[in-house]
Each structure stands twice: as C-alpha cells, then as structure tokens.
Enzyme design. Structure first.
Site, PDB file in Angstrom:
ATOM      1  N   HIS A 148      10.702  18.324 105.857  1.00 32.14           N
ATOM      2  CA  HIS A 148      11.492  19.142 106.771  1.00 32.14           C
ATOM      3  C   HIS A 148      10.717  20.339 107.366  1.00 32.14           C
ATOM      4  O   HIS A 148      10.509  20.421 108.566  1.00 32.14           O
ATOM      5  CB  HIS A 148      12.716  19.719 106.034  1.00 32.14           C
ATOM      6  CG  HIS A 148      13.590  18.718 105.361  1.00 32.14           C
ATOM      7  ND1 HIS A 148      14.483  17.901 106.031  1.00 32.14           N
ATOM      8  CD2 HIS A 148      13.728  18.416 104.045  1.00 32.14           C
ATOM      9  CE1 HIS A 148      15.123  17.138 105.159  1.00 32.14           C
ATOM     10  NE2 HIS A 148      14.698  17.424 103.959  1.00 32.14           N
TER      11      HIS A 148
HETATM   12  O1  RIB Z   1      17.796  20.767 104.158  1.00 32.39           O
HETATM   13  C1  RIB Z   1      16.400  20.916 104.039  1.00 32.39           C
HETATM   14  C2  RIB Z   1      16.044  22.356 103.897  1.00 32.39           C
HETATM   15  O2  RIB Z   1      16.650  22.890 102.725  1.00 32.39           O
HETATM   16  C3  RIB Z   1      14.534  22.588 103.727  1.00 32.39           C
HETATM   17  O3  RIB Z   1      14.183  23.832 104.266  1.00 32.39           O
HETATM   18  C4  RIB Z   1      14.370  22.616 102.240  1.00 32.39           C
HETATM   19  O4  RIB Z   1      13.238  23.383 101.832  1.00 32.39           O
HETATM   20  C5  RIB Z   1      15.630  23.315 101.826  1.00 32.39           C
HETATM   21  O5  RIB Z   1      15.419  24.719 101.978  1.00 32.39           O
END
Ligand code: RIB
Ligand code: CA
Length: 313
Positions: free
Chosen positions: A243
């Site tokens: 992500h």
């Molecule tokens: O949903 C994904 C996000 O939530 C990413 O930033 C992961 O590190 C968590 O913080």
C-alpha cells in the site's frame, strides 16, 4: 526533476517501512524534512521505534523522527497487530534503534515546517491515520493554504474496505481526522485500495527484493513475506498489496498511476459505514471535486522502481 520537500507521516507497519526506505533512497527527487509518527498499525511507542529502526536500516541516522498523536481525535485507537505482528515490524530481526526521537511534538513540527518554508513547497505524505495532520490543521488553520500537496494512502471505493466492509484502515481509525483533511482545501492525491490492491508483492517481485542481496533488500523481503500471510489468506491473492510505497512512487514517477479528480467525502456518522470514503467517481452529485482518486497502476513499473531504489541503500 526538481527535488520535492516532504514530511512522511506514518504508522510503521512493514509497508510504511518500504515507503520510507524508497524515499530515503531518492535524494534527487525527495528531501525528507522529517518523519512524524502516529498511532495506527501499532501504538505510538512502537510506530516511533519502528520508524527509527527503518532509518537506521537505511543508514540515515540524521533523519528527524517525531512522536505525534497517540490516539484518534475522538475515539479509541484500533490497531492492526493481526496484520503487522505485535511489534508492527515483524519479519526481519532488526536491532533496536539507537538514534533518538526528535525533540518536540510531531504536530508542532508539521506546523513549524509549513510556516518556515515558502507556501507551496512542502508536500505532506500521510501513510497512516490522519490524526497528526488534522490536529495540525485544527491548531494552525493558516497552514492549509501553505501545503503544496497531500499525497496519502487511504480509503477505497470499488474495492470497499479492509477493516470493515465499507472502510479502509487508515480512514477508519480516525474518520473525524480524515474529514478535516479532505475538507482543508489543500490539493489531495489519494492512493486507495482500488490502486494498492493492484500492487501485489508476488513471489517473483519479492525474490527481486531479496536478490538485491543487501541488508535492506533482505529485510524488505522478510517484511513483505510476514505481512502477506494475512492478505493472501483473506483475499486468496498472489501476494500482499504494498500500500504505502504507492505514495512515494507517485512523487518519483507520477505517470505510473491514473485516476480522476473527484469529490470524496468521509462517513463520520453511521457506525455501519464509519470511515467510508464516499467517492463520487461517476460525478452523480454536484459536490465540488477535492481529490485526485487513483484507480490504475503500472504494477511492473512500480516494482521495478522500488527494486532499483532499494538497491541504492
Ligand atoms: O489499509 C492499509 C493501510 O493501513 C496501510 O497504510 C497500512 O500500513 C495500514 O496503516
Ligand atoms: Ca501505514
């Protein structure tokens, strides 16, 4: 490309760690003014520990790492040890940090930094819940017009949510903060699950990280192997979505991504859909556009960029 001054606001988190490493490996494009930690994936003491571990892994002990808000604006903290492990950085066996936490509160650093630099020259890169950013905006409303851009990981529309059926984790943890940020008027670029779920760390891609052969490459491969176990089981996917590095990759190579400039509102009332990013992708309302909401990614180009940059450390 001109160098962009940024503040990384983060809750490491293995994917945050990869984002921080890529940013620190890209001095021609990115000047990391500071890293501000927030409670999210794990509590604040661990996110602040993990950010320093990552800076030392990168050999960048001089980066200023600040501790920020230890709980959301108006609700209890929800964490994600089930994804990231009890330390938040499970996977590699990395030494405890020796570099200090920077003096001062992260929120004050964000405010001071934006006031000290010329308007439109500092980009905020939130990778976790938006508590620090929202608190800074509440404490110093004048900074909103000084922000060059907010490039954040959070939300989801076509992909729904990952912590509830409707909400993505970063927005869900502090929806009130997200509402403040999305209404602040600064230019916003969103990397939602719609794009990050197309950035899967397949075995070949993780092998490429490991084949870098350096402590950084090996640690990144171990991090992603750890946190992919949850996503592979949950989505049956061929690897975990990476992500947060989408935020940093956008700063370096924006043409890896495609999206639309649309209106995005945050659900802050209904418990059923709390934290949902209500994205008007089809333009069915007359609500003014306030964010560029990404949907497509050149995934091979993304992972090539990450691998080349990580190999520099
Ligand atoms: O949903 C994904 C996000 O939530 C990413 O930033 C992961 O590190 C968590 O913080
Ligand atoms: Ca994160």
């Amino acid at each position: 490309m001109t160098q962009r001054k940024i503040i990384i606001d983060t809750d490491p988190g293995q994917d945050d760690a990869v984002a921080i490493l890529v940013a620190l490996a890209s001095p021609d494009e990115i000047d990391v003014l500071g890293i501000t930690c927030v409670a999210g994936n794990v509590p604040l003491d661990l996110t602040t520990r993990n950010a320093r571990i990552v800076c030392e892994l990168a050999g960048k002990r001089d980066v200023k790492v600040f501790a920020g808000c230890d709980r959301p604006l108006g609700r209890d903290l929800v964490t994600a040890e089930h994804v990231h492990g009890k330390t938040g950085l499970d996977g590699p066996d990395l030494p405890e940090p020796t570099m200090p936490v920077a003096d001062g509160q992260a929120v004050d650093f964000i405010i001071d930094c934006l006031r000290e630099h010329a308007p439109g020259t500092v980009t905020l890169c939130p990778l976790g819940p938006l508590t620090n950013i929202a608190t800074a905006l509440q404490k110093a409303p004048d900074i909103a017009k000084r922000i060059a851009k907010i490039v954040l990981m959070g939300g989801g529309y076509f992909e729904g949510g990952n912590i509830t059926p409707a909400a993505e984790f970063n927005i869900y943890v502090d929806p009130e903060a997200a509402d403040i940020v999305f209404k602040c008027g600064a230019p916003i670029v969103v990397m939602p699950l719609d794009v990050t779920h197309k950035a899967l760390v397949t075995k070949n891609r993780n092998d490429a990280f490991r084949d870098i052969g350096s402590p950084v490459g090996i640690a990144v491969a171990q991090m992603t192997e750890f946190f992919e176990r949850f996503d592979k089981e949950k989505y049956g996917s061929d690897g975990a979505p990476l992500h947060d590095p989408c935020v940093i990759a956008y700063l370096i190579q924006p043409d890896l991504f495609k999206g639309r400039h649309i209106n995005v509102e945050i659900e802050t009332d209904s418990e059923l859909t709390m934290g949902m990013t209500v994205a008007d992708w089809w333009g069915v309302t007359d609500r003014p556009p306030n964010a560029t909401f990404m949907k497509e990614i050149n995934a091979d180009g993304f992972f090539d960029l990450l691998t080349v940059r990580l190999a520099r450390l």
